[in-house]
Design an enzyme around this catalytic site. Structure first.
Site, short mmCIF file in Angstrom:
data_model
loop_
_atom_site.label_atom_id
_atom_site.label_comp_id
_atom_site.label_asym_id
_atom_site.label_seq_id
_atom_site.Cartn_x
_atom_site.Cartn_y
_atom_site.Cartn_z
N ASP A 477 0.82 -1.21 0.00
CA ASP A 477 0.00 0.00 0.00
C ASP A 477 0.86 1.27 0.00
O ASP A 477 2.07 1.22 0.26
CB ASP A 477 -0.92 -0.01 1.23
N ASP A 547 -10.41 2.07 -3.76
CA ASP A 547 -10.98 1.81 -2.44
C ASP A 547 -12.50 1.81 -2.48
O ASP A 547 -13.14 1.40 -1.52
CB ASP A 547 -10.51 2.89 -1.45
#
Ligand code: GLA
Length: 731
Positions: A477, A547
């Site tokens: 990430d 997301d």
């Protein structure tokens, strides 16, 4: 594939369906002649007729019709009469502009060289790829520019990159260096880009190219949610199935720019490369600098054809991961199920239910290390939190594996929380200006990857954890844009190098880690799709697309992403309702059918689903696994755009065209609407195709020329996924 005609000084590159031609012109200038459908030029002298014009700067005193601003350049320089936005700006030790590079020589070789320190596509022997290297020189300064073109004839792709070398005796400063410039001699174009934001990445936008400069890009230190490093010029009105399309995609994960300029003569220039706004590079005597690669694709059959070329090429020649051509596992990720509140027991409860449903990989997301119970702390302290996981990562991994699943783990290696042991011991490792506290993004700071000791420490930490062999998959990430971009280790006249040095540090880490652990499947993530670019995809063959997990939002995001990137790169998860990002509730079928178009996963607590929903999930996974090879590796075609109405549709066709899957989604329904007849594409004309569920048969020609009646949905958010296979040939 690459030819040089000495008579006319023509250098031409040929792929299966395209030609790209340049000419060493008068004054040794390298000019762009043509790029498009395969073409033969007869031998003449006047591919670019010169005329005397009024009120233009005459660059060659001996020729009153020679104007740099009138000529299409292969690589463009500012300062001697070409007033368009250039490919290069550089100054010598006195601050004087270095311009007007001229052709000196070229070489043609087999294969494709790597670019030092940067990711790039690669050639295999069977590709018959050839590379043309053209040397341009600036005699006075001793600086040379090498323009590299690799031709992949069967893929219909040309890649470009640029190296600059200082063989002079004094230092040079580069302020702008583009990876590719193309000067289209004439034409009315539309520009297609993929702008967005967090949660709505890569929406498709088109605008007509008018006079002046349009520039898209990123100055955030990452390729960004806001613009993808992709731009295409389209002939006016080009559609999915028709028209000319010129695609440009940069293999780079940092600040980039694409500049499109239409000048006084309606010539259109496109530049693509590192964003000069945040860049300068000091090139000492004897040093060289390589700019990232740009991948150029031309299609005369519209956008679907361009996408097909990118998909095939990237699927086969971008990532060297052993997973690049392997089917990917169906995963469950605990993030939206638990966020930071979990312990081993709650994870194992999700895992055991997941196994029962057919899931193959369990991914533990953020929150497993340090004191990480919220996003305010502990990035940098990559030591397991024993309160949550008393048996550590290895203990949890053993338990997951003994259930028959693989185990995956989340990292955000480039970051540091100001509330962390790492920051307390090494505050200087964070990017920060000297006299002001750094701006926080998601309550965190960014590590200075230009510092060798930081890169070495990240590599050490990852090697230590991954070296336990407890991890089969890594989610990598990166949750914020860069600010306070200053490094106390760089001298003042090199601070302009920092953004690029960050990216080089990142690539060094990714290269070393993915090479050291070839059996681990790596998935890129950057708050969802913030770094969904070919640079990261070179190391990591899949990426968390966004997301935003809402099925309806995902239609646009995945449709836009598919313009350039194949579906197997796109992580797509079914999540809980009401959806956590947009509050929308859709049925489990709709969520499954949206996620099934990519790399399928789930991101919810199965223990909270009703029995009917669990049955639906089980069936989705059975269906997906049955057709996984087709879905993940088939040829993807867009049919109905969610940007143009309340319906979306696409299809995936197997490489041998013996089967395909059609996906159709209704967004908002309207009362009393007729069925839609949609024309399929990419299948064979002659055979019959049988619809697996209904058993109905159709000829390929009927499906493509007359169309297929989609079901009529009378309520919102409905969808269907239909499989067809080839029967006997008719006629
Ligand atoms: C980012 C990712 C999410 C999740 C969280 C964890 O937002 O995109 O998928 O991993 O971080 O903090």
């Amino acid at each position: 594939m690459i030819k040089f005609s000495k008579k006319n000084n023509l250098l031409s590159l040929h792929t299966k369906n395209t030609s790209y031609i340049m000419q060493v012109f008068k004054n040794q200038h390298l000019l762009h002649i043509y790029w498009g459908k395969s073409m033969v030029l007869t031998e003449r002298n006047n591919y670019l007729p010169l005329d005397e014009r009024v009120n233009m700067v005459n660059s060659d005193p001996a020729d009153k019709s020679y104007y740099l601003e009138d000529l299409p350049f292969e690589y463009a320089f500012w300062g001697k009469g070409d007033f368009r936005t250039p490919s290069l700006t550089a100054v010598d030790g006195n601050g004087a502009v270095i311009s007007n590079f001229i052709y000196e020589s070229h070489t043609i070789s087999n294969g494709k060289p790597e670019i030092p320190g940067l990711p790039s596509t690669f050639a295999e022997e069977a590709d018959d790829a050839e590379t043309l290297e053209i040397k341009l020189i600036h005699k006075k300064s001793g600086v040379s520019i090498y323009l590299l073109y690799t031709v992949f004839p069967s893929f219909d792709v040309i890649t470009r990159n640029v190296k600059i070398e200082n063989r002079g005796s004094s230092q040079v400063v580069i302020n702008k260096i583009m990876s590719a410039t193309v000067d289209f001699v004439s034409g009315e174009y539309e520009l297609l880009t993929l702008p967005g934001a967090w949660g709505r990445e890569r929406w498709i936008e088109r605008q007509s190219v008018s006079h002046g400069v349009v520039s898209i890009g990123s100055s955030r230190g990452i390729s960004s949610h806001q613009f993808n490093p992709f731009a295409a010029l389209l002939s006016q009105g080009a559609s999915e199935g028709s028209g000319e399309v010129y695609g440009f995609n940069l293999v780079y994960s940092g600040n980039f720019v694409a500049e499109i300029e239409k000048n006084q003569d309606d010539r259109v220039r496109i530049n693509m490369g590192i964003n000069p706004f945040t860049f300068s590079w000091k090139l000492g005597a004897g040093e060289s600098f390589s700019a990232p690669e740009a991948v150029l694709v031309y299609s005369d059959k519209g956008l679907n054809c361009m996408s097909g070329i990118y998909h095939e090429f990237y699927g086969k020649r971008l990532s060297r991961s052993i997973y690049a051509r392997k089917e990917r596992p169906v995963l469950v990720n605990n993030w939206e199920a638990t966020y930071f509140s979990f312990n081993e027991k709650s994870l194992l409860e999700i895992a055991s239910k997941s196994k029962d449903l057919g899931i193959e990989l369990f991914v533990l997301d953020d929150g497993w290390f340090g004191e990480r119970n919220s996003d305010h702390t502990s990035l940098g302290d990559w030591v397991v939190n024993k309160d949550k996981l008393p048996d550590g990562i290895e203990g949890l991994s053993d338990k997951i594996r003994s259930m028959g699943m693989k185990f995956g783990l989340w990292f955000e290696p480039e970051m540091i929380s100001s509330d962390s042991k790492l920051f307390r011991s090494h505050p200087e490792w964070a990017l920060q200006l000297k006299d002001s506290p750094p701006a926080e993004g998601r309550n965190q700071l960014v590590l200075d990857l230009s510092r060798d000791e930081v890169v070495v420490e990240i590599i050490r930490m990852l090697k230590e954890i991954l070296g336990t062999k407890a991890v089969d998959y890594v989610k990598w990430d990166m949750n914020r844009s860069l600010t306070d971009v200053y490094s106390s280790t760089l001298p003042s006249d090199r601070q302009g190098e920092l953004y690029h040095r960050y990216v080089l540090g990142l690539y060094r880490i990714m290269d070393e880690i993915t090479s050291a652990f070839p059996d681990i499947l790596f998935e890129g993530c950057s708050a969802g799709g913030g770094r969904f670019d070919p640079g990261i995809l070179h190391y990591m063959p899949q990426f968390w697309t966004s997301d935003n997990t809402d099925a309806v939002s995902r239609l646009k995001i995945q449709y836009g992403t598919s313009l350039v990137y194949p579906q197997i790169f796109m992580g797509a998860h079914v999540s809980a309702v009401p959806n956590h990002q947009v509050g929308r509730s859709t049925e489990i079928e709709m969520r499954g059918n949206a996620a099934m178009m990519g790399n399928l996963g789930y991101e919810l607590d199965f223990n909270k689903l009703k029995n009917e929903e669990l049955d639906a999930v089980r069936q989705q996974i059975v269906f997906y696994k049955k057709y996984r090879k087709l879905i993940q590796f088939g040829r993807f075609y867009r049919l109905l755009s969610p940007f143009e109405g309340e319906k979306a549709s696409w299809m995936i066709v197997s490489q041998d065209k013996s089967e395909f899957i059609l996906f159709y989604y209704q967004i908002l329904a309207e009362a009393n609407m007729p069925r839609t007849l949609v024309k399929l594409t990419g299948i064979d004309v002659n055979p019959i195709y049988k619809e697996t569920g209904s058993g109905d048969i159709y000829s390929g020609s009927e499906l493509m020329y007359r169309g297929y009646f989609l079901p009529r949905f009378t309520v919102d958010f409905q969808s269907v996924v239909v499989h067809f296979y080839r029967g006997d040939s008719i006629g």
